[in-house]
Design a protein around this motif. Structure first.
Motif, PDB file in Angstrom:
ATOM      1  N   LYS A 191       0.819  -1.222   0.000  1.00 19.19           N
ATOM      2  CA  LYS A 191       0.000   0.000   0.000  1.00 19.19           C
ATOM      3  C   LYS A 191       0.847   1.264   0.000  1.00 19.19           C
ATOM      4  O   LYS A 191       0.446   2.288  -0.559  1.00 19.19           O
ATOM      5  N   LYS A 192       2.006   1.201   0.612  1.00 19.09           N
ATOM      6  CA  LYS A 192       2.874   2.369   0.660  1.00 19.09           C
ATOM      7  C   LYS A 192       3.324   2.758  -0.742  1.00 19.09           C
ATOM      8  O   LYS A 192       3.390   3.947  -1.081  1.00 19.09           O
ATOM      9  N   ASP A 193       3.599   1.772  -1.595  1.00 21.54           N
ATOM     10  CA  ASP A 193       4.078   2.049  -2.944  1.00 21.54           C
ATOM     11  C   ASP A 193       3.018   2.750  -3.789  1.00 21.54           C
ATOM     12  O   ASP A 193       3.307   3.703  -4.528  1.00 21.54           O
ATOM     13  N   ILE A 194       1.763   2.286  -3.700  1.00 24.82           N
ATOM     14  CA  ILE A 194       0.741   2.844  -4.586  1.00 24.82           C
ATOM     15  C   ILE A 194       0.297   4.238  -4.160  1.00 24.82           C
ATOM     16  O   ILE A 194      -0.357   4.940  -4.935  1.00 24.82           O
ATOM     17  N   GLN A 195       0.656   4.668  -2.953  1.00 26.65           N
ATOM     18  CA  GLN A 195       0.297   6.017  -2.526  1.00 26.65           C
ATOM     19  C   GLN A 195       1.000   7.071  -3.370  1.00 26.65           C
ATOM     20  O   GLN A 195       0.559   8.228  -3.439  1.00 26.65           O
ATOM     21  N   ILE A 197     -15.481   4.744  -5.492  1.00 28.38           N
ATOM     22  CA  ILE A 197     -14.429   5.738  -5.267  1.00 28.38           C
ATOM     23  C   ILE A 197     -14.244   5.991  -3.776  1.00 28.38           C
ATOM     24  O   ILE A 197     -13.105   6.089  -3.274  1.00 28.38           O
ATOM     25  N   ALA A 198     -15.347   6.077  -3.042  1.00 27.35           N
ATOM     26  CA  ALA A 198     -15.263   6.284  -1.595  1.00 27.35           C
ATOM     27  C   ALA A 198     -14.541   5.124  -0.923  1.00 27.35           C
ATOM     28  O   ALA A 198     -13.721   5.330  -0.005  1.00 27.35           O
ATOM     29  N   ALA A 199     -14.813   3.884  -1.370  1.00 28.45           N
ATOM     30  CA  ALA A 199     -14.154   2.716  -0.781  1.00 28.45           C
ATOM     31  C   ALA A 199     -12.662   2.708  -1.109  1.00 28.45           C
ATOM     32  O   ALA A 199     -11.826   2.369  -0.272  1.00 28.45           O
ATOM     33  N   ILE A 200     -12.328   3.071  -2.341  1.00 30.73           N
ATOM     34  CA  ILE A 200     -10.922   3.143  -2.735  1.00 30.73           C
ATOM     35  C   ILE A 200     -10.176   4.152  -1.863  1.00 30.73           C
ATOM     36  O   ILE A 200      -9.060   3.888  -1.382  1.00 30.73           O
ATOM     37  N   LYS A 201     -10.804   5.290  -1.631  1.00 31.55           N
ATOM     38  CA  LYS A 201     -10.178   6.313  -0.789  1.00 31.55           C
ATOM     39  C   LYS A 201     -10.041   5.832   0.657  1.00 31.55           C
ATOM     40  O   LYS A 201      -8.978   5.988   1.286  1.00 31.55           O
ATOM     41  N   HIS A 246      -9.813   2.843   1.867  1.00 28.50           N
ATOM     42  CA  HIS A 246      -8.877   1.736   2.062  1.00 28.50           C
ATOM     43  C   HIS A 246      -7.532   1.981   1.384  1.00 28.50           C
ATOM     44  O   HIS A 246      -6.706   1.063   1.322  1.00 28.50           O
ATOM     45  N   GLN A 247      -7.342   3.228   0.886  1.00 34.07           N
ATOM     46  CA  GLN A 247      -6.071   3.588   0.257  1.00 34.07           C
ATOM     47  C   GLN A 247      -5.689   2.603  -0.842  1.00 34.07           C
ATOM     48  O   GLN A 247      -4.545   2.156  -0.958  1.00 34.07           O
ATOM     49  N   SER A 248      -6.688   2.283  -1.675  1.00 35.00           N
ATOM     50  CA  SER A 248      -6.501   1.355  -2.776  1.00 35.00           C
ATOM     51  C   SER A 248      -6.247   2.144  -4.064  1.00 35.00           C
ATOM     52  O   SER A 248      -5.943   3.336  -4.018  1.00 35.00           O
ATOM     53  N   ILE A 249      -6.391   1.489  -5.193  1.00 37.84           N
ATOM     54  CA  ILE A 249      -6.099   2.122  -6.482  1.00 37.84           C
ATOM     55  C   ILE A 249      -6.968   1.472  -7.554  1.00 37.84           C
ATOM     56  O   ILE A 249      -7.310   0.285  -7.456  1.00 37.84           O
ATOM     57  N   ASP A 260      -6.919   7.426  -7.778  1.00 38.29           N
ATOM     58  CA  ASP A 260      -5.771   7.234  -6.896  1.00 38.29           C
ATOM     59  C   ASP A 260      -6.225   7.078  -5.444  1.00 38.29           C
ATOM     60  O   ASP A 260      -7.423   7.208  -5.143  1.00 38.29           O
ATOM     61  N   PRO A 261      -5.307   6.769  -4.532  1.00 38.54           N
ATOM     62  CA  PRO A 261      -5.707   6.512  -3.139  1.00 38.54           C
ATOM     63  C   PRO A 261      -6.357   7.692  -2.430  1.00 38.54           C
ATOM     64  O   PRO A 261      -7.018   7.506  -1.407  1.00 38.54           O
ATOM     65  N   SER A 262      -6.208   8.890  -2.977  1.00 32.52           N
ATOM     66  CA  SER A 262      -6.866  10.049  -2.369  1.00 32.52           C
ATOM     67  C   SER A 262      -8.316  10.184  -2.833  1.00 32.52           C
ATOM     68  O   SER A 262      -9.044  11.061  -2.364  1.00 32.52           O
TER      69      SER A 262
END
Length: 501
Positions: free
Chosen positions: A329-333, A429-433, A435-438, A485-487
């Motif tokens: 997860k750190k990488d995709i941020q 989109i809300a779930a992606i944000k 859970h810091q997903s992509i 993106d994760p944001s």
């Protein structure tokens, strides 16, 4: 009286379905090339280049343009002076039986197998018919002795975006059409052609809209000569207004959302204006021909000069290479919307049916057949491979169909990210944000090109689902663009909505 062998009808339709699976109409290729040359949005321009490269690769390789090889839709104009007979002396078959035979033969051809998409019992077991039958038949009796056939392979991404309304006589058809475009999303893989059917009855208006798609792209000629009637005037107005929305190729923004707008009208009840719209996607596939009784029709490849100047492969130097096997997860941020990535490593595939099974298993407290922790899921149902291929054409399917599963999978499985086509809805989109997903977007309609970046494929779960089974793909420089993106920022601004509370 013109006598035509039923065997010739079957052979011609079978060959036509094979031919259009890998051959774009020349007018579409030319229109897409013009749109690509004029495009100024880098993401949209790259997407159109991928579509052009895919078109060239498909026609040379005789492999499907898109993994969704469509449902067989056959439009027949049958002259009353045409008489069918059988060379083999057997009893005459119905047109539907002939269409089914041709469809079965075409979609199970071992040299170029096409994806079986049709399911039976749509409200029940939803079992795949395995050979894409039944074909969809539309027949019109006409005067004379001509037998004219229009063979279409229509993908779900376009047909699912069809819209219909009955307007009041004082309403603006143009305004209604424009209002529909953002809600259609980009799952129909623009740029393509939009068909508009007006008048008659609801079912006839929709059929008018669809049939209008299968005529040459000529909006530039119309603009040069000027509109001669209300239908042509509406075409020009809609073309300008739709492209003015700047939805663009694949919904990425840009100048070209439609390459043409077709309008077809019939008389209607005085109190109504029935109006329907049907888009044709980047996998525009159709051919029209006549049978004259002298044998089956032969289909010849368009001049390869049609694709002159289009690269044999897609290359993009301004892209970031990523090993998905070594991500957390750190990488995709660090990834940002609009960034192009070239993915290598192992990912999983899953579509609608597989997602439902996964979520059902989670709901029952059972183990999943494969761990999703730290993995990417690619929304795809590939075409069967032939000799020398790791996998057949394998382009993305529409991501929004999987939106309702996103929160559950991200929260309960450790899924890292998703790959699909077009926009995501507000809840996803809300779930992606949260859970810091992509979410990464691949180009819909570039399936054969994308399959060349898949070096290995293996079914690892739900084999009974056929093309919807879970595969593990190994990738080598698979091109995608960061779409959410994760944001929670999304590239598909034309469809962006506030996340639901």
């Amino acid at each position: 009286m013109r006598k035509i062998a039923q065997e010739d009808l079957v052979t011609s339709i079978e060959d036509a379905l094979q031919f259009i699976s890998y051959t774009h109409p020349i007018d579409y290729v030319k229109a897409l090339r013009r749109a690509h040359e004029l495009e100024v949005n880098p993401a949209a321009k790259s997407a159109m280049l991928q579509l052009l490269v895919n078109s060239r690769m498909s026609v040379l390789g005789h492999r499907p343009i898109c993994q969704d090889t469509g449902t067989a839709q056959i439009f027949i104009k049958l002259g009353v002076e045409v008489q069918f007979y059988r060379r083999d002396g057997k009893s005459l078959q119905s047109l539907q039986a002939l269409i089914n035979e041709a469809t079965r033969n075409a979609y199970t051809n071992p040299e170029n197998p096409l994806r079986a998409t049709t399911i039976a019992d749509p409200l029940g077991a939803r079992s795949n018919t395995k050979d894409n039958t039944p074909g969809q038949l539309f027949c019109e009796m006409t005067e004379g002795n001509l037998l004219e056939i229009l063979v279409v392979a229509k993908g779900g991404g376009g047909d699912v975006k069809a819209r219909f309304a009955t307007l009041n006589p004082s309403d603006s058809v143009a305004d209604w059409v424009i209002d529909q475009l953002p809600g259609m999303g980009a799952g129909w893989c623009p740029p393509g052609v939009l068909g508009v059917g007006i008048g008659a009855s609801p079912e006839q208006a929709t059929l008018l809209a669809k049939q209008s798609l299968f005529t040459p792209i000529d909006i530039d000629l119309l603009r040069a000569k000027g509109a001669q009637n209300a239908e042509e005037q509406l075409r020009l107005e809609l073309f300008d207004r739709i492209n003015g929305l700047q939805i663009g190729a694949q919904g990425l923004g840009g100048l070209a959302t439609v390459l043409d707008v077709k309008v077809s009208a019939l008389p209607c009840h005085a109190a109504t204006i029935p109006v329907a719209i049907v888009p044709n996607c980047a996998a525009t596939r159709y051919v029209r021909f006549n049978l004259d009784g002298l044998g089956p029709t032969k289909f010849e490849r368009p001049p390869i000069s049609t694709w002159d100047g289009i690269p044999d492969e897609f290359h993009l130097e301004a892209a970031t290479k990523v090993n998905v096997d070594a991500l957390d997860k750190k990488d995709i941020q660090e990834w940002k919307v609009g960034q192009t990535l070239l993915l290598s490593g192992k990912i999983l595939t899953a579509r609608d049916a597989a997602h439902k099974r996964l979520v059902d298993l989670l709901g029952q407290g059972k183990d999943l057949p494969v761990s999703l922790k730290g993995r990417f899921i690619y929304y795809v149902g590939p075409v069967d491979a032939i000799k020398g291929e790791a996998v057949g054409p394998a382009g993305p399917t529409t991501a929004t169909r999987m939106d309702k599963f996103v929160e559950i999978l991200l929260s309960q499985t450790g899924l890292l990210g998703m790959i699909g086509k077009a926009e995501r809805g507000p809840d996803a989109i809300a779930a992606i944000k949260q859970h810091q997903s992509i979410y990464l977007a691949a180009v819909g309609g570039a399936a054969y090109m994308l399959s060349k970046a898949i070096t290995h494929s293996e079914v690892i779960a739900f084999e009974d689902l056929g093309m919807e089974a879970i595969h593990e793909f190994e990738l080598k420089d698979f091109p995608v663009i960061v779409a959410v993106d994760p944001s929670g920022k999304t590239i598909h601004k034309a469809f962006a909505l506030e996340p639901l509370k």
